[in-house]
Design a protein around this motif. Sequence first.
Motif, PDB file in Angstrom:
ATOM      1  N   THR A  42       0.816  -1.212   0.000  1.00  0.00           N
ATOM      2  CA  THR A  42       0.000   0.000   0.000  1.00  0.00           C
ATOM      3  C   THR A  42       0.849   1.262   0.000  1.00  0.00           C
ATOM      4  OG1 THR A  42      -0.152  -0.064   2.417  1.00  0.00           O
ATOM      5  CG2 THR A  42      -1.913  -1.149   1.178  1.00  0.00           C
ATOM      6  N   TYR A  43       0.246   2.331  -0.474  1.00  0.00           N
ATOM      7  CA  TYR A  43       0.900   3.627  -0.576  1.00  0.00           C
ATOM      8  C   TYR A  43      -0.133   4.688  -0.208  1.00  0.00           C
ATOM      9  CZ  TYR A  43       3.735   0.628  -3.570  1.00  0.00           C
ATOM     10  OH  TYR A  43       4.480  -0.413  -4.055  1.00  0.00           O
ATOM     11  N   TYR A  44       0.323   5.741   0.477  1.00  0.00           N
ATOM     12  CA  TYR A  44      -0.603   6.772   0.936  1.00  0.00           C
ATOM     13  C   TYR A  44      -0.037   8.171   0.704  1.00  0.00           C
ATOM     14  CZ  TYR A  44      -2.954   2.992   3.417  1.00  0.00           C
ATOM     15  OH  TYR A  44      -3.623   1.834   3.727  1.00  0.00           O
ATOM     16  N   ALA A  45      -0.946   9.106   0.492  1.00  0.00           N
ATOM     17  CA  ALA A  45      -0.567  10.511   0.518  1.00  0.00           C
ATOM     18  C   ALA A  45      -0.308  10.898   1.970  1.00  0.00           C
ATOM     19  CB  ALA A  45      -1.690  11.362  -0.057  1.00  0.00           C
ATOM     20  N   ASP A  46       0.605  11.815   2.162  1.00  0.00           N
ATOM     21  CA  ASP A  46       0.934  12.239   3.530  1.00  0.00           C
ATOM     22  C   ASP A  46      -0.286  12.793   4.253  1.00  0.00           C
ATOM     23  OD1 ASP A  46       4.254  13.505   2.680  1.00  0.00           O
ATOM     24  OD2 ASP A  46       3.559  11.484   3.173  1.00  0.00           O
ATOM     25  N   SER A  47      -1.179  13.422   3.519  1.00  0.00           N
ATOM     26  CA  SER A  47      -2.333  14.073   4.135  1.00  0.00           C
ATOM     27  C   SER A  47      -3.337  13.087   4.733  1.00  0.00           C
ATOM     28  CB  SER A  47      -3.042  14.950   3.104  1.00  0.00           C
ATOM     29  OG  SER A  47      -3.471  14.173   1.999  1.00  0.00           O
ATOM     30  N   VAL A  48      -3.267  11.821   4.337  1.00  0.00           N
ATOM     31  CA  VAL A  48      -4.237  10.844   4.841  1.00  0.00           C
ATOM     32  C   VAL A  48      -3.571   9.711   5.612  1.00  0.00           C
ATOM     33  CG1 VAL A  48      -5.737  11.352   2.883  1.00  0.00           C
ATOM     34  CG2 VAL A  48      -4.256   9.335   2.795  1.00  0.00           C
ATOM     35  N   LYS A  49      -2.253   9.701   5.636  1.00  0.00           N
ATOM     36  CA  LYS A  49      -1.536   8.623   6.307  1.00  0.00           C
ATOM     37  C   LYS A  49      -1.927   8.571   7.776  1.00  0.00           C
ATOM     38  CE  LYS A  49       2.411   8.178   4.450  1.00  0.00           C
ATOM     39  NZ  LYS A  49       3.815   8.381   4.051  1.00  0.00           N
ATOM     40  N   GLY A  50      -2.267   7.393   8.252  1.00  0.00           N
ATOM     41  CA  GLY A  50      -2.680   7.221   9.636  1.00  0.00           C
ATOM     42  C   GLY A  50      -4.179   7.378   9.851  1.00  0.00           C
ATOM     43  N   ARG A  51      -4.874   7.931   8.857  1.00  0.00           N
ATOM     44  CA  ARG A  51      -6.329   8.099   8.968  1.00  0.00           C
ATOM     45  C   ARG A  51      -7.086   7.218   7.981  1.00  0.00           C
ATOM     46  NH1 ARG A  51      -8.685  12.822   7.687  1.00  0.00           N
ATOM     47  NH2 ARG A  51      -7.076  13.404   6.159  1.00  0.00           N
ATOM     48  N   PHE A  52      -6.525   7.019   6.800  1.00  0.00           N
ATOM     49  CA  PHE A  52      -7.165   6.227   5.757  1.00  0.00           C
ATOM     50  C   PHE A  52      -6.434   4.898   5.601  1.00  0.00           C
ATOM     51  CE2 PHE A  52      -8.981   9.933   2.994  1.00  0.00           C
ATOM     52  CZ  PHE A  52      -9.571  10.483   4.118  1.00  0.00           C
ATOM     53  N   THR A  53      -7.198   3.874   5.241  1.00  0.00           N
ATOM     54  CA  THR A  53      -6.630   2.561   4.977  1.00  0.00           C
ATOM     55  C   THR A  53      -7.221   2.009   3.683  1.00  0.00           C
ATOM     56  OG1 THR A  53      -6.411   2.100   7.347  1.00  0.00           O
ATOM     57  CG2 THR A  53      -6.298   0.225   5.842  1.00  0.00           C
ATOM     58  N   ILE A  54      -6.344   1.636   2.762  1.00  0.00           N
ATOM     59  CA  ILE A  54      -6.786   1.002   1.529  1.00  0.00           C
ATOM     60  C   ILE A  54      -6.598  -0.501   1.669  1.00  0.00           C
ATOM     61  CG2 ILE A  54      -4.528   1.251   0.397  1.00  0.00           C
ATOM     62  CD1 ILE A  54      -6.041   1.702  -2.245  1.00  0.00           C
ATOM     63  N   VAL A  67     -11.956  -3.091  -4.058  1.00  0.00           N
ATOM     64  CA  VAL A  67     -10.973  -2.324  -3.297  1.00  0.00           C
ATOM     65  C   VAL A  67     -11.732  -1.364  -2.396  1.00  0.00           C
ATOM     66  CG1 VAL A  67      -9.069  -0.681  -3.431  1.00  0.00           C
ATOM     67  CG2 VAL A  67      -9.253  -2.521  -5.105  1.00  0.00           C
ATOM     68  N   TYR A  68     -11.244  -1.212  -1.178  1.00  0.00           N
ATOM     69  CA  TYR A  68     -11.912  -0.366  -0.195  1.00  0.00           C
ATOM     70  C   TYR A  68     -11.012   0.779   0.230  1.00  0.00           C
ATOM     71  CZ  TYR A  68     -14.710  -4.626   0.201  1.00  0.00           C
ATOM     72  OH  TYR A  68     -15.486  -5.716  -0.070  1.00  0.00           O
ATOM     73  N   LEU A  69     -11.639   1.856   0.662  1.00  0.00           N
ATOM     74  CA  LEU A  69     -10.909   2.951   1.286  1.00  0.00           C
ATOM     75  C   LEU A  69     -11.637   3.275   2.581  1.00  0.00           C
ATOM     76  CD1 LEU A  69      -8.514   4.923   0.957  1.00  0.00           C
ATOM     77  CD2 LEU A  69     -10.179   6.603   0.114  1.00  0.00           C
ATOM     78  N   GLN A  70     -11.059   2.829   3.684  1.00  0.00           N
ATOM     79  CA  GLN A  70     -11.609   3.126   4.998  1.00  0.00           C
ATOM     80  C   GLN A  70     -11.073   4.485   5.426  1.00  0.00           C
ATOM     81  OE1 GLN A  70     -13.717   1.469   7.258  1.00  0.00           O
ATOM     82  NE2 GLN A  70     -13.489   3.308   8.519  1.00  0.00           N
ATOM     83  N   MET A  71     -11.969   5.405   5.713  1.00  0.00           N
ATOM     84  CA  MET A  71     -11.572   6.772   6.057  1.00  0.00           C
ATOM     85  C   MET A  71     -12.034   7.083   7.475  1.00  0.00           C
ATOM     86  SD  MET A  71     -12.473   8.697   2.465  1.00  0.00           S
ATOM     87  CE  MET A  71     -14.234   8.435   2.636  1.00  0.00           C
ATOM     88  N   ASN A  72     -11.086   7.364   8.337  1.00  0.00           N
ATOM     89  CA  ASN A  72     -11.380   7.691   9.734  1.00  0.00           C
ATOM     90  C   ASN A  72     -10.948   9.128  10.030  1.00  0.00           C
ATOM     91  OD1 ASN A  72     -12.248   5.009  10.200  1.00  0.00           O
ATOM     92  ND2 ASN A  72     -10.150   4.368  10.651  1.00  0.00           N
ATOM     93  N   SER A  73     -11.452   9.655  11.118  1.00  0.00           N
ATOM     94  CA  SER A  73     -11.081  11.008  11.563  1.00  0.00           C
ATOM     95  C   SER A  73     -11.196  12.008  10.424  1.00  0.00           C
ATOM     96  CB  SER A  73      -9.653  11.003  12.128  1.00  0.00           C
ATOM     97  OG  SER A  73      -9.548  10.095  13.202  1.00  0.00           O
ATOM     98  N   LEU A  74     -12.308  11.961   9.747  1.00  0.00           N
ATOM     99  CA  LEU A  74     -12.480  12.805   8.576  1.00  0.00           C
ATOM    100  C   LEU A  74     -12.501  14.271   8.937  1.00  0.00           C
ATOM    101  CD1 LEU A  74     -14.967  10.545   6.654  1.00  0.00           C
ATOM    102  CD2 LEU A  74     -12.864  11.479   5.698  1.00  0.00           C
TER     103      LEU A  74
END
Length: 125
Positions: A57-69, A78-85
């Motif tokens: 997996t790879y993430y943008a810095d702006s979502v790292k730690g909050r989003f999970t693919i 494919v899913y994108l779990q988005m937390n702490s929106l």
Amino acid sequence: VQLQASGGGLLQAGGSLTLSCVVSGRTFSSHVMGWFRQSPGKEREFVAAIRWSGGRTYYADSVKGRFTISKDNAKNTVYLQMNSLKPEDTAVYYCASSQTVIISNMKNPTAYHYWGQGTLVTVSS
């Protein structure tokens, strides 16, 4: 290859949401699946990506730690779990696929050949 994104909605800051992208048609183990987003007046930006084979997996810095693919090979989804929106996460989210993307261009939308129709996520403050 056809992509169908879903799961967007309206929610308050701090909430969570999971987007889904169903892939149909011919797929290849070399595919990389990505999520991008675009806000009004802004360019489409990379959010996250996952390799269909192996699951790196790879993430943008702006979502790292909050989003999970993540992915479910059996469901071709494919899913994108988005937390702490946050309100700044408000955008139309697109899933995309590419057979040829590499590390150096993974965050570049032009490297992806197939796109879903987009799903709107609105986060209120």
